[in-house]
Every structure is written in structure tokens, then in C-alpha cells.
Scaffold this motif. Sequence first.
Motif, PDB file in Angstrom:
ATOM      1  N   ILE A 187       8.095  23.801  13.905  1.00  0.00           N
ATOM      2  CA  ILE A 187       7.183  23.143  15.327  1.00  0.00           C
ATOM      3  C   ILE A 187       7.215  21.010  15.003  1.00  0.00           C
ATOM      4  N   GLU A 188       7.701  21.385  13.037  1.00  0.00           N
ATOM      5  CA  GLU A 188       7.427  19.860  12.992  1.00  0.00           C
ATOM      6  C   GLU A 188       7.961  19.702  11.420  1.00  0.00           C
ATOM      7  N   THR A 189       8.805  18.882  10.909  1.00  0.00           N
ATOM      8  CA  THR A 189       9.370  18.652   9.707  1.00  0.00           C
ATOM      9  C   THR A 189       8.518  17.354   8.705  1.00  0.00           C
ATOM     10  N   ASP A 190       8.281  16.924   8.342  1.00  0.00           N
ATOM     11  CA  ASP A 190       8.369  15.398   7.851  1.00  0.00           C
ATOM     12  C   ASP A 190       8.271  14.902   6.010  1.00  0.00           C
ATOM     13  N   VAL A 191       8.991  13.683   6.054  1.00  0.00           N
ATOM     14  CA  VAL A 191       9.271  13.250   4.947  1.00  0.00           C
ATOM     15  C   VAL A 191       7.740  11.928   4.767  1.00  0.00           C
ATOM     16  N   ASN A 192       7.640  12.045   3.728  1.00  0.00           N
ATOM     17  CA  ASN A 192       7.222  10.824   3.505  1.00  0.00           C
ATOM     18  C   ASN A 192       7.286  10.375   2.015  1.00  0.00           C
ATOM     19  N   LEU A 193       6.481   8.735   1.123  1.00  0.00           N
ATOM     20  CA  LEU A 193       6.553   8.597  -0.266  1.00  0.00           C
ATOM     21  C   LEU A 193       5.364   8.813  -0.630  1.00  0.00           C
ATOM     22  N   ARG A 194       4.953   9.658  -1.465  1.00  0.00           N
ATOM     23  CA  ARG A 194       4.039   9.684  -2.726  1.00  0.00           C
ATOM     24  C   ARG A 194       4.198   8.305  -3.778  1.00  0.00           C
ATOM     25  N   PRO A 195       3.021   7.024  -3.582  1.00  0.00           N
ATOM     26  CA  PRO A 195       2.753   6.226  -4.723  1.00  0.00           C
ATOM     27  C   PRO A 195       2.608   7.285  -5.983  1.00  0.00           C
ATOM     28  N   ALA A 196       3.336   6.424  -7.025  1.00  0.00           N
ATOM     29  CA  ALA A 196       3.083   6.436  -8.051  1.00  0.00           C
ATOM     30  C   ALA A 196       3.611   5.528  -9.224  1.00  0.00           C
ATOM     31  N   PHE A 197       2.815   5.543 -10.215  1.00  0.00           N
ATOM     32  CA  PHE A 197       3.290   5.083 -11.415  1.00  0.00           C
ATOM     33  C   PHE A 197       3.836   5.778 -12.257  1.00  0.00           C
ATOM     34  N   PRO A 198       4.231   5.490 -13.369  1.00  0.00           N
ATOM     35  CA  PRO A 198       5.479   6.534 -14.996  1.00  0.00           C
ATOM     36  C   PRO A 198       5.006   7.321 -14.981  1.00  0.00           C
ATOM     37  N   ASP A 199       2.955   6.983 -15.035  1.00  0.00           N
ATOM     38  CA  ASP A 199       1.979   8.180 -16.445  1.00  0.00           C
ATOM     39  C   ASP A 199       1.359   9.446 -15.283  1.00  0.00           C
ATOM     40  N   HIS A 200       1.863   8.713 -13.282  1.00  0.00           N
ATOM     41  CA  HIS A 200       1.422   9.429 -12.699  1.00  0.00           C
ATOM     42  C   HIS A 200      -0.257   9.882 -12.526  1.00  0.00           C
ATOM     43  N   LYS A 201      -1.276   8.763 -13.296  1.00  0.00           N
ATOM     44  CA  LYS A 201      -2.532   8.776 -12.896  1.00  0.00           C
ATOM     45  C   LYS A 201      -2.248   7.157 -11.726  1.00  0.00           C
ATOM     46  N   PRO A 202      -3.755   7.547 -11.699  1.00  0.00           N
ATOM     47  CA  PRO A 202      -3.639   6.711 -10.599  1.00  0.00           C
ATOM     48  C   PRO A 202      -3.949   5.348 -11.554  1.00  0.00           C
ATOM     49  N   GLN A 203      -4.270   4.181 -10.675  1.00  0.00           N
ATOM     50  CA  GLN A 203      -5.024   3.245 -11.306  1.00  0.00           C
ATOM     51  C   GLN A 203      -6.105   2.072  -9.508  1.00  0.00           C
ATOM     52  N   VAL A 204      -6.804   1.400 -10.890  1.00  0.00           N
ATOM     53  CA  VAL A 204      -7.189   0.359 -10.018  1.00  0.00           C
ATOM     54  C   VAL A 204      -7.127  -1.372 -11.140  1.00  0.00           C
ATOM     55  N   VAL A 205      -5.865  -1.541 -10.028  1.00  0.00           N
ATOM     56  CA  VAL A 205      -5.588  -3.027 -10.755  1.00  0.00           C
ATOM     57  C   VAL A 205      -5.633  -4.272 -10.458  1.00  0.00           C
ATOM     58  N   ARG A 206      -6.531  -4.851 -11.406  1.00  0.00           N
ATOM     59  CA  ARG A 206      -7.146  -6.077 -10.835  1.00  0.00           C
ATOM     60  C   ARG A 206      -6.463  -7.630 -10.385  1.00  0.00           C
ATOM     61  N   SER A 207      -6.051  -7.630  -9.393  1.00  0.00           N
ATOM     62  CA  SER A 207      -4.257  -8.938  -8.726  1.00  0.00           C
ATOM     63  C   SER A 207      -5.003 -10.043  -8.719  1.00  0.00           C
ATOM     64  N   ALA A 208      -6.607  -9.898  -8.227  1.00  0.00           N
ATOM     65  CA  ALA A 208      -7.184 -11.676  -8.563  1.00  0.00           C
ATOM     66  C   ALA A 208      -8.762 -11.572  -8.704  1.00  0.00           C
ATOM     67  N   ASN A 209      -9.998 -12.185  -8.756  1.00  0.00           N
ATOM     68  CA  ASN A 209     -11.347 -11.746  -8.833  1.00  0.00           C
ATOM     69  C   ASN A 209     -11.618 -10.862  -8.520  1.00  0.00           C
ATOM     70  N   ASN A 210     -11.157 -11.404  -6.894  1.00  0.00           N
ATOM     71  CA  ASN A 210     -12.125  -9.988  -6.091  1.00  0.00           C
ATOM     72  C   ASN A 210     -10.961  -9.639  -5.060  1.00  0.00           C
ATOM     73  N   LEU A 211      -9.503  -8.547  -5.552  1.00  0.00           N
ATOM     74  CA  LEU A 211      -9.263  -8.358  -5.824  1.00  0.00           C
ATOM     75  C   LEU A 211      -8.452  -6.946  -5.958  1.00  0.00           C
ATOM     76  N   TYR A 212      -9.118  -6.102  -5.868  1.00  0.00           N
ATOM     77  CA  TYR A 212      -8.821  -4.466  -6.109  1.00  0.00           C
ATOM     78  C   TYR A 212      -7.175  -3.478  -5.453  1.00  0.00           C
ATOM     79  N   ARG A 213      -6.776  -2.570  -6.503  1.00  0.00           N
ATOM     80  CA  ARG A 213      -5.991  -2.759  -5.721  1.00  0.00           C
ATOM     81  C   ARG A 213      -5.737  -1.186  -6.073  1.00  0.00           C
ATOM     82  N   LEU A 214      -6.113  -0.471  -5.405  1.00  0.00           N
ATOM     83  CA  LEU A 214      -6.300   1.515  -6.114  1.00  0.00           C
ATOM     84  C   LEU A 214      -5.160   1.821  -5.623  1.00  0.00           C
TER      85      LEU A 214
END
Length: 375
Positions: free
Chosen positions: A310-337
Motif C-alpha cells: 500500500i505504500e513505500t517510503d524513503v527517508n534519511l536518518r541523521p547520523a554523526f560518525p559515532d552514531h550517537k546523538p549530540q546536543v551542539v551549542r552553536s550560540a549562547n541560546n542556540l542548541y542543535r539536538l
Amino acid sequence: MLPKADSQTIVIAGAGLLGSLTAWRLARENPQVAGHIRVLEKSPRDQLQSAANTAAAMVAPFAERNVCDADLFELGKTSLMLWPQLLLQLKEGSGETIAYGNNGSLVVAHQADQAELRQFQQEMSAFGLLADDTAQAVNRSHIQQLEPGINNEFQQGFFLPQEMHLDNRALLPLLHSEAEKLGVSFQFDCEVSDEFLLQQAEQALVLDCRGVGAKNALSSDDHQLRGVRGEVCWIETPEVKITRPVRLLHPRYHLYLVPKGQTEQGAYRYILGATEIESEDKSPVSVRSQLEMLSALYCLSPALAEARIIETDVNLRPAFPDHKPQVVRSANNLYRLNGLFRHGYLLAPAFLQQFESQLLASHNLALGLTALEGA
């Protein structure tokens, strides 16, 4: 035109799993700021394009233990505990029940692939997980008792009783509507740039939860976010009932079949997946992948030969080289999860719990997840 941010504004970029769960929890636990939370999502409301919408939504730390390290395994076990409580709170607020199965999962392999099953057994033993409550060896009779709908030629396997799966395609819209009831504003069809988020962070608290959409901002040597292609296939049949996720081990690929409820006409729905290809191509499912997935499906249960795709789907999984999630603080009030990779539903609640205790508390905000674990 987006309204101007101020010091009380909280901007969340991305309405996938992380962004939606964060918006709901922030509004629920911090009513004083709920009306200042804005969620910006590039896709239409009724055509979500996030990896969370494509996923099978398994919470399977034991089955995934051989492909993730001890830290991720512990996060997965925490999420196993958190998800039922989160779904209960959603039901209390909305009156709606998100279907989830908490009856474990099954791992099998054909006789020709018994080496894969022996390797799985060795890995579970090395991790100290061969036990009735974690990874229980089962024979043909027990497999048929658990899942009479699958091929009766499977002689051996493992039953992982603690694992669960949930209905992600019902969960995401409910998170949106519940957050909106609490005062959160959502803006769909809204593409945001890295420059825009940095500008917003001069005044507002900004949480970037865009997955692969944040690749340009996380492309430095320290992070190197990439997308990993995954393909899935949805099928429907009135004839074969399977009640829990079943994984088929194979030398080239490990595929799974996950039940996704019934239609109004009584047909059973399943999601079959998933390929894992080092590519950021989002074109439709390839013939090769489709053949591999459907061959595995037929091996699991020959009766599924008459199931309807009934359906096929494709998507992209976001991954860092170690395959672990991170919280990256790019600015004082900007966090990238980011970086949940193939473990979105497995890790999201526990990952946000860590974010709450380690960073969000400094902004005098809570998600209620640390308290939830102790409840």
C-alpha cells in the motif's frame, strides 16, 4: 512573515519526533512560556517529511544492543520506562489512546543462516543478556505459540519480552494538537535557514531539531552530520496476524516486520524495513531493495505472498560518525539536538531527559522527564 522574537520566545525548528515532543513537554511543564513557543516545520502539516514519520517506531534496546554501545543501551532502557508514562499523559490530556505494543519482539533466522543466530546468541551472552526477562532462547514450538502466523519452519530464535513498538503516525499529529491546546504555535510549510536561527538566538532560546535539515550547520570536522538512506514498505493483508515485531537475521541484511494495527475492514497492516544505505539520495525505493525486503517478507510467512503493498517510503536518518546523538551549542541560546540515526523512538525520551538535566535547567525550564522517571 514570522513574528519578531523576544527574550521570552522559544523557537523550535523541526516538527519531527524531537521537536514535537519537546514542544509538548515544554508547554506542559512551563505554562508561563507556553504561549511564547513557536515550532517551525518545512513540510505541510498533513504531509510530514521527517524521519520520525517514516520510521517503524520500535523501542528495542535489547535487539539493538549489538549495534550500539553501553551508553545508548542504557538510554534505550530509560526510554522503555518513559514511553508508557508519556503516552498515558497524552491520553489524560486528549482522551485519545496511542496504540503501542508491549509484548516484546522475536528474532529468527532460517536454517541456512544459523550462523547469524549463533552470533546473536554470543553477543547477548557477552553482554550478560541471555535470560528469560531479556533474551530468551525459543524453539520451533515456542515460536509458533508466540506467532502462529509466521513460517513454521523456523527452528530456533530469541524472544525479547521487554521491547515495545508504537503508532508513530498517530503520535506525531497528537503531539502537535496537544501542544497547540497548551498555547504553542506551529507554522508548517516554513523553511528556515541557519542564519535565521542564529538571528533568533540573539533574543530567543532556539532549539534546532531539523535532523538532516541541519546538515550545513553541523558539517564541521567536529560534527560531520550526514544522512543515511532508509527504505520501508507498508503492506496490508486480512489473512496473516502477527502481534509483535519480528526480525529476520540474514548475512547481508537484518530486516524487520512491525505490526501497525488493523483497518476498519479488519485487514492487518505492517511496516517492513529497513535498508541502511550510505547515501543521501531520497529518490523512490530501488528495485533491488524492494526485492530484498519482499523476499524476506515471503520467508517470514509465505502466506504474505498475497498481501497488498500500500505504500513505500524513503527517508534519511541523521547520523554523526559515532552514531550517537549530540546536543551542539552553536550560540549562547542556540542548541542543535541531532544524530538519533536509526534509534529515534528508542532514544528520544531519554536523550531529552539528559538535555533537560544538563542544559535546559540553566534556562529555568523543565520537560518533566527527570521527575517522570522517579514517579
